[in-house]
Scaffold this active site. Structure first.
Site: not given
Ligand code: URA
Length: 244
Positions: A109
């Site tokens: 993310d």
């Molecule tokens: N899980 C998440 O919620 N975000 C990420 O970036 C990676 C795994």
């Protein structure tokens, strides 16, 4: 003895992301490329590419048939190839890597930090991200509220995410301190860690990936920096990337 395979210098530069064949030809003719101490200004000069070291405008490069790199992802960067609201992680790499089509292996993310692998090897990318290979990924999760035993138990036993009745569980879930958790998951669902923590009744304040498939983010790789994977590091990922 079998002949050692060679490629023209023009082709070598092209495969390494220095631009079109034509642009590479011109670069060589302009005397910008050296092999060892020697300027080579003949674009058709045949060289064995394996392990070839060269410089372009004084910058050192080594021929690599495929690119495998790691990036210490900072917050505020999107992993998509066509980022919409933020800068993209590919902007943190040299133009040559972008030119040769390097892509992130899975996505983090925008606000997640930590270890991101990138490659131009489609088979490697596919295998590392395929659910079949269940590659373990370790995250350090800082939570808004103090963690409870009940939440840890839920994460270990499995929590139900809204889009799927099948519970997902952490393969390892260790509490490091009151608000800090080390979580290993082998799936790669959308926002998985954030949604698991929410489903367990808490909230993610900060998320960092510290390891992928047994490969740890090195302590000496600064935030925003990248580097090539070494042979040992690749070998550590190979079991997942070569299993049929
Ligand atoms: N899980 C998440 O919620 N975000 C990420 O970036 C990676 C795994």
């Amino acid at each position: 003895m079998p002949a050692i395979p060679t490629l023209s210098l023009e082709r070598i530069l092209h495969t390494q992301g220095f631009g079109s064949r034509r642009a590479c030809r011109q670069m060589i003719r302009d005397g910008r490329v050296r092999v060892g101490e020697a300027v080579i200004d003949n674009p058709l000069c045949e060289l064995p590419p394996a392990e070839l070291a060269f410089t372009v405008d004084g910058q050192h490069w080594r021929y690599r048939e495929r690119a495998y790199v790691m990036l210490h992802k900072p917050p505020g960067f999107e992993c998509s190839r066509a980022p919409r609201q933020h800068a993209g992680v590919l902007d943190l790499l040299p133009a040559q890597l972008r030119q040769r089509g390097v892509q992130p292996v899975g996505r983090l993310d925008v606000d997640t930090t930590g270890l991101l692998l990138l490659t131009d090897d489609g088979t490697f990318l596919h295998r590392l991200t395929s659910p079949r290979y269940a590659l373990p990924k370790v995250y350090e999760v800082t939570t808004r509220h103090a963690l409870t035993q009940e939440q840890l138990r839920a994460l270990r036993l499995g929590v139900v995410l809204r889009d799927d009745p099948e519970p997902v569980s952490a393969s390892v879930c260790e509490q490091v301190s009151g608000h800090l958790l080390r979580l290993t998951i082998t799936q790669g669902r959308y926002h998985q860690v954030r949604r698991m923590i929410a489903a367990a009744g808490n909230r993610v304040e900060a998320l960092a990936r510290v390891s992928v498939g047994g490969l740890r983010l090195p302590a000496d790789l600064p935030v925003g920096a990248w580097r090539w994977l070494g042979p040992d590091e690749l070998a550590r990922l190979r079991p997942a990337s070569s299993r049929e």
